[in-house]
Design an enzyme around this catalytic site. Structure first.
Site, PDB file in Angstrom:
ATOM      1  N   ASN A 122       2.159  -5.102  -3.219  1.00  0.00           N
ATOM      2  CA  ASN A 122       0.759  -5.440  -2.931  1.00  0.00           C
ATOM      3  C   ASN A 122      -0.063  -4.173  -2.652  1.00  0.00           C
ATOM      4  O   ASN A 122       0.406  -3.302  -1.927  1.00  0.00           O
ATOM      5  CB  ASN A 122       0.743  -6.352  -1.694  1.00  0.00           C
ATOM      6  CG  ASN A 122      -0.588  -7.007  -1.418  1.00  0.00           C
ATOM      7  OD1 ASN A 122      -1.183  -7.614  -2.312  1.00  0.00           O
ATOM      8  ND2 ASN A 122      -1.067  -6.901  -0.178  1.00  0.00           N
ATOM      9  N   HIS A 152     -10.394  -6.182  -2.176  1.00  0.00           N
ATOM     10  CA  HIS A 152     -11.468  -6.032  -1.186  1.00  0.00           C
ATOM     11  C   HIS A 152     -12.621  -5.359  -1.924  1.00  0.00           C
ATOM     12  O   HIS A 152     -12.602  -4.162  -2.166  1.00  0.00           O
ATOM     13  CB  HIS A 152     -11.002  -5.162  -0.011  1.00  0.00           C
ATOM     14  CG  HIS A 152      -9.859  -5.776   0.753  1.00  0.00           C
ATOM     15  ND1 HIS A 152      -9.999  -6.941   1.468  1.00  0.00           N
ATOM     16  CD2 HIS A 152      -8.573  -5.398   0.898  1.00  0.00           C
ATOM     17  CE1 HIS A 152      -8.837  -7.251   2.027  1.00  0.00           C
ATOM     18  NE2 HIS A 152      -7.959  -6.337   1.696  1.00  0.00           N
ATOM     19  N   ASP A 183     -12.081 -10.500  -0.613  1.00  0.00           N
ATOM     20  CA  ASP A 183     -13.351 -10.617   0.118  1.00  0.00           C
ATOM     21  C   ASP A 183     -14.350  -9.712  -0.597  1.00  0.00           C
ATOM     22  O   ASP A 183     -13.978  -8.688  -1.149  1.00  0.00           O
ATOM     23  CB  ASP A 183     -13.227 -10.313   1.627  1.00  0.00           C
ATOM     24  CG  ASP A 183     -12.496  -9.026   1.968  1.00  0.00           C
ATOM     25  OD1 ASP A 183     -12.362  -8.152   1.086  1.00  0.00           O
ATOM     26  OD2 ASP A 183     -12.059  -8.890   3.122  1.00  0.00           O
ATOM     27  N   GLU A 236       0.796  -1.239   0.000  1.00  0.00           N
ATOM     28  CA  GLU A 236       0.000   0.000   0.000  1.00  0.00           C
ATOM     29  C   GLU A 236       0.824   1.283   0.000  1.00  0.00           C
ATOM     30  O   GLU A 236       0.612   2.162   0.832  1.00  0.00           O
ATOM     31  CB  GLU A 236      -0.962  -0.001   1.202  1.00  0.00           C
ATOM     32  CG  GLU A 236      -1.908  -1.182   1.184  1.00  0.00           C
ATOM     33  CD  GLU A 236      -2.940  -1.153   2.312  1.00  0.00           C
ATOM     34  OE1 GLU A 236      -2.898  -0.233   3.142  1.00  0.00           O
ATOM     35  OE2 GLU A 236      -3.781  -2.065   2.345  1.00  0.00           O
ATOM     36  N   GLU A 258      -6.025 -10.753  -1.180  1.00  0.00           N
ATOM     37  CA  GLU A 258      -6.826 -10.538   0.041  1.00  0.00           C
ATOM     38  C   GLU A 258      -8.312 -10.511  -0.289  1.00  0.00           C
ATOM     39  O   GLU A 258      -9.070  -9.698   0.251  1.00  0.00           O
ATOM     40  CB  GLU A 258      -6.419  -9.218   0.724  1.00  0.00           C
ATOM     41  CG  GLU A 258      -4.942  -9.163   1.062  1.00  0.00           C
ATOM     42  CD  GLU A 258      -4.532  -7.898   1.825  1.00  0.00           C
ATOM     43  OE1 GLU A 258      -5.413  -7.178   2.339  1.00  0.00           O
ATOM     44  OE2 GLU A 258      -3.321  -7.636   1.893  1.00  0.00           O
TER      45      GLU A 258
HETATM   46  C1  XIL Z   1      -6.078  -6.277   8.457  1.00  0.00           C
HETATM   47  C2  XIL Z   1      -6.342  -7.447   9.377  1.00  0.00           C
HETATM   48  O1  XIL Z   1      -7.261  -8.307   8.764  1.00  0.00           O
HETATM   49  C3  XIL Z   1      -6.889  -6.948  10.700  1.00  0.00           C
HETATM   50  O2  XIL Z   1      -6.980  -8.019  11.622  1.00  0.00           O
HETATM   51  C4  XIL Z   1      -5.993  -5.855  11.267  1.00  0.00           C
HETATM   52  O3  XIL Z   1      -6.595  -5.316  12.428  1.00  0.00           O
HETATM   53  C5  XIL Z   1      -5.768  -4.762  10.264  1.00  0.00           C
HETATM   54  O4  XIL Z   1      -5.244  -5.325   9.064  1.00  0.00           O
HETATM   55  N1  XIL Z   1      -4.921  -4.622   3.766  1.00  0.00           N
HETATM   56  C6  XIL Z   1      -3.903  -5.445   4.199  1.00  0.00           C
HETATM   57  C7  XIL Z   1      -4.097  -6.305   5.389  1.00  0.00           C
HETATM   58  O5  XIL Z   1      -2.844  -5.506   3.536  1.00  0.00           O
HETATM   59  O6  XIL Z   1      -2.919  -6.478   6.121  1.00  0.00           O
HETATM   60  C8  XIL Z   1      -5.192  -5.786   6.281  1.00  0.00           C
HETATM   61  O7  XIL Z   1      -5.423  -6.741   7.303  1.00  0.00           O
HETATM   62  C9  XIL Z   1      -6.430  -5.496   5.494  1.00  0.00           C
HETATM   63  C10 XIL Z   1      -6.173  -4.446   4.454  1.00  0.00           C
END
Ligand code: XIL
Length: 462
Positions: free
Chosen positions: A204, A240, A269, A162, A267
């Site tokens: 990422n 996401h 969802d 990020e 990631e």
């Molecule tokens: C999130 C986790 O799922 C949570 O448990 C934590 O509190 C915060 O981070 N992008 C990412 C992940 O790269 O590391 C994040 O994970 C979600 C967003």
């Protein structure tokens, strides 16, 4: 006796019928599509993995672990390999959570995506309070230490997470990491490669689900890295989502793949009523891109999700498969079985590294400072860290001259400005590190190609 024989014959008839039905349906299930019945097995048919983010604290939950063991072939630690977890105090490392997850993966034959070496969030407090060359040094040390601890055990590292801004700029996000110099990302990738040559190294990010200003900024960085030989092997698309991915989701993956990097959905969802369709669309896009190596969902059950209340995952709170699960399974099963040699070969040849060797401790300099260089070298390149130490009086500016052996050339630097890139190179302090109290030190660094073994340095107050 009569009753018994009638019952027996009925039972025989019933089981013959059952066997036939079962036989037919089994034949249909396997012969029509070669269908596999778990996400991991279905993905493997086309040489891909299917992963989940896992929390160490849930490894005692049998429902969770049963699904994990049955369905997934890759694990990402959800929080346990982040900076705040692995280096809670500067120079003091804690691998307990990360190791637990790694051991769970190894003992069940799964691989691990390391997440994440550098990220502006979940920095430990001590790093949040740092800036400039001190922070740069701490960042690179963090990358080196953590990647070394897990050397040879990680399929792919999210080296940097990020780092790009949202919105239309296509540029970098402001952070204390970014303020150490625009080259921090490539410095991190080089340090990670030097520490663990076998791991694929990924960038990422999120909001990169189609062709947009942010994904294009990242695309340009990857293209630049590939053209200059900065070691990058993969790009992670967090994905996401709420509802369907953009129409150009697959085209966006493909343009990155065409740069010669692997792409991974890291990631996934998806919230919203259209969830099952949306999951199918994302999966079909990945399997249509030869270099899309696999998909990871960010959690297992809806109740494990960081998106509380949005139910964005493939299993419900009781561990039952949702409609979205079937969409993903069907899309994986429909993928063209891939030639095993095509998708998963490392893209960048890796080279053995030489351990860090401190070189040339320099004799104190009469003009008020000394400089010493330590090298982190690999075949064809190096990172040099230069320590500038004030003598018995404070410095209000300094100049260091390094003499590089022939064939070595500076490609980028941080926390100093240079004149020249080969042979005798002069380095001057930048605004924030010119003042050094008596007896104290500051550091700057640079990367280069070729071998810098034998480099010497001198320092002068300016
Ligand atoms: C999130 C986790 O799922 C949570 O448990 C934590 O509190 C915060 O981070 N992008 C990412 C992940 O790269 O590391 C994040 O994970 C979600 C967003």
């Amino acid at each position: 006796m009569k009753m018994t024989s009638r019952s027996l014959s009925r039972a025989a008839l019933a089981s013959a019928f059952l066997a036939t039905t079962l036989g037919v349906s089994l034949v249909l299930a396997t012969s029509a599509t070669g269908a596999a019945s778990t996400l991991g097995a279905a993905a493997a048919q086309s040489g891909r993995y299917f992963g989940a983010a896992v929390a160490a604290g849930k490894l005692g939950d049998s429902t969770y672990v049963n699904i994990l063991n049955r369905e997934f072939t890759m694990i990402t630690p959800e929080n346990e390999m982040k900076w705040d977890a692995t280096e809670p105090n500067r120079g003091q490392f804690n691998y307990s959570g990360g190791d637990r997850i790694l051991n769970q993966a190894v003992s069940t034959g799964k691989r691990v995506r390391g997440h994440a070496l550098l990220w502006y969030q979940q920095e430990p407090g001590w790093a949040q309070r740092m800036e400039g060359s001190d922070l740069r040094q701490a960042m690179m040390n963090h990358v080196t230490q953590v990647a070394t601890h897990y050397k040879g055990k990680i399929y792919a590292w999210d080296v940097v997470n990020e780092a790009f801004a949202d919105g239309g700029s296509g540029g970098r996000r402001d952070s204390n990491l970014q303020r150490t110099g625009n080259d921090w990302i490539e410095a991190a990738f080089r340090a990670a490669r030097a520490a663990d040559p076998a791991a694929k190294l990924c960038y990422n990010d999120y909001n990169t689900d189609g062709v947009n200003a942010k994904s294009t900024g990242i695309y340009n960085m990857v293209k630049d890295f590939k053209s200059r030989g900065v070691p990058i092997d993969c790009v992670g698309f967090q994905s996401h989502l709420s509802g369907n991915p953009p129409g150009d989701y697959q085209a966006n993956l493909q343009r990155f793949a065409d740069l010669g990097v692997e792409v991974q959905i890291t990631e996934l969802d998806i919230a919203g009523s259209n969830q099952a369709n949306a999951y199918g669309a994302v999966t079909r896009a990945c399997v249509a891109v030869a270099r899309c190596a696999g998909i990871t969902t960010w959690g297992i059950r809806d109740t494990d999700s960081w998106r509380t209340g949005e139910n964005p995952l493939l299993f419900d709170g009781n561990g039952n498969k949702k409609a979205a699960y079937n969409s993903v399974l069907d899309a994986l099963n429909a993928a063209t079985p891939t030639n095993p040699t095509t998708p998963t070969t490392p893209t960048t040849p890796t080279t053995p590294t030489t351990p860090t060797t401190p070189t040339t401790p320099t004799t104190p300099n009469p003009s008020g400072c000394s400089a010493s260089v330590s090298l982190n070298s690999w075949n064809g390149g190096f990172v040099a860290t230069v320590k500038v130490t004030a003598g018995s009086s404070a410095l209000n500016g300094w100049r260091v001259t390094t003499n590089l052996p022939s064939g070595a050339a500076v490609t980028s630097s941080w926390s100093a400005s240079n004149s020249g890139t080969t042979g005798s190179v002069t380095w001057s302090n930048v605004s924030y590190n010119g003042t050094v109290a008596a007896g104290q030190s500051t550091e700057f660094g640079f990367q280069g190609t070729g071998s810098a073994e034998g480099i010497t340095s001198t320092c002068a107050a300016s």
